[in-house]
Write a protein that holds these residues in place. Structure first.
Motif, PDB file in Angstrom:
ATOM      1  N   UNK A 122       0.562  -1.341  -0.037  1.00 54.68           N
ATOM      2  CA  UNK A 122       0.025   0.016  -0.124  1.00 54.68           C
ATOM      3  C   UNK A 122       0.774   1.409   0.037  1.00 54.68           C
ATOM      4  N   UNK A 123       0.173   2.408  -0.078  1.00 54.15           N
ATOM      5  CA  UNK A 123       0.995   3.632   0.082  1.00 54.15           C
ATOM      6  C   UNK A 123       0.337   4.659   0.856  1.00 54.15           C
ATOM      7  N   UNK A 124       1.094   5.807   1.168  1.00 54.95           N
ATOM      8  CA  UNK A 124       0.642   6.913   1.857  1.00 54.95           C
ATOM      9  C   UNK A 124       0.939   8.165   1.147  1.00 54.95           C
ATOM     10  N   UNK A 125      -0.254   8.778   0.730  1.00 54.56           N
ATOM     11  CA  UNK A 125       0.014   9.952  -0.185  1.00 54.56           C
ATOM     12  C   UNK A 125       0.723  11.085   0.580  1.00 54.56           C
ATOM     13  N   UNK A 163       1.435   4.687 -10.777  1.00 54.43           N
ATOM     14  CA  UNK A 163       1.291   3.147 -11.098  1.00 54.43           C
ATOM     15  C   UNK A 163       2.530   2.282 -10.939  1.00 54.43           C
ATOM     16  N   UNK A 164       3.642   2.960 -10.671  1.00 53.93           N
ATOM     17  CA  UNK A 164       4.824   2.159 -10.656  1.00 53.93           C
ATOM     18  C   UNK A 164       5.837   2.700  -9.588  1.00 53.93           C
ATOM     19  N   UNK A 179       5.369  -2.762 -11.172  1.00 53.81           N
ATOM     20  CA  UNK A 179       3.999  -2.138 -11.305  1.00 53.81           C
ATOM     21  C   UNK A 179       3.133  -2.277 -10.409  1.00 53.81           C
ATOM     22  N   UNK A 180       2.242  -1.072  -9.998  1.00 53.29           N
ATOM     23  CA  UNK A 180       1.320  -1.053  -8.977  1.00 53.29           C
ATOM     24  C   UNK A 180      -0.258  -1.811  -9.458  1.00 53.29           C
TER      25      UNK A 180
END
Length: 180
Positions: A122-125, A163-164, A179-180
């Motif tokens: 996951x990610x955190x903006x 996206x990556x 690639x996400x």
């Protein structure tokens, strides 16, 4: 030049042509006694023309009875020329097969790209509190990384895209993308 003068000129030319042709015929006719090759002019019209002879001066006339007998014809000469046997086939010449083409080995394939040892979770903006962060799993451990961090396993996280993710290996400057 008027048309009458032209007709008169053409008529005179035709008459001269006919006269010249008749003269040539008379000069080459052996019965008339003319000789086209004679170059000396006649001394008088009453002089007798020279007789023309077609025979060579040293030639003798002989009959066929005096000719030597020849050998009888051979079988091939007596055979019908239109029913001749076909010619024999040409001799067969053995030809060696061409040598096989040289074997050219293909250059070895480059080694396959290594597989990234990370799994994206996951990610955190990005916010006012800090830059964007991603959550990765490496050997069953959770890693929190931001762009520019050196991670366990020898890779550096270069860029976080929508996206990556872009990684580079410090040992050989190899760039890999996830690639996400």
């Amino acid at each position: 030049m008027s048309p009458q003068q032209r007709k008169l000129l053409f008529g005179a030319a035709g008459a001269l042509s006919l006269l010249a042709a008749w003269r040539v015929f008379q000069a080459t006719d052996p019965q008339a006694g003319g000789d086209l090759l004679a170059t000396a002019p006649r001394s008088s019209p009453s002089a007798a023309p020279r007789p023309r002879s077609n025979a060579l001066p040293s030639a003798e006339i002989c009959s066929t009875a005096e000719l030597p007998a020849r050998d009888p014809l051979t079988e091939t000469a007596q055979a019908d020329p239109f029913n001749a046997a076909p010619p024999p086939p040409p001799p067969v010449v053995a030809v060696a097969p061409p040598p096989p083409p040289p074997v050219v080995e293909a250059p070895p394939a480059p080694p396959p790209l290594p597989v990234l040892p990370y799994t994206y979770m996951g990610s955190l903006a990005a916010s006012a509190n800090g830059p964007a962060q991603v959550f990765l799993v490496y050997n069953e451990r959770l890693l929190v990384a931001k762009a520019g961090d050196l991670l366990e396993g020898g890779y550096r996280l270069d860029q976080i895209g929508e996206r990556e993710l872009s990684f580079s290996r410090a040992a050989d400057a190899l760039v890999l993308k996830l690639t996400l």
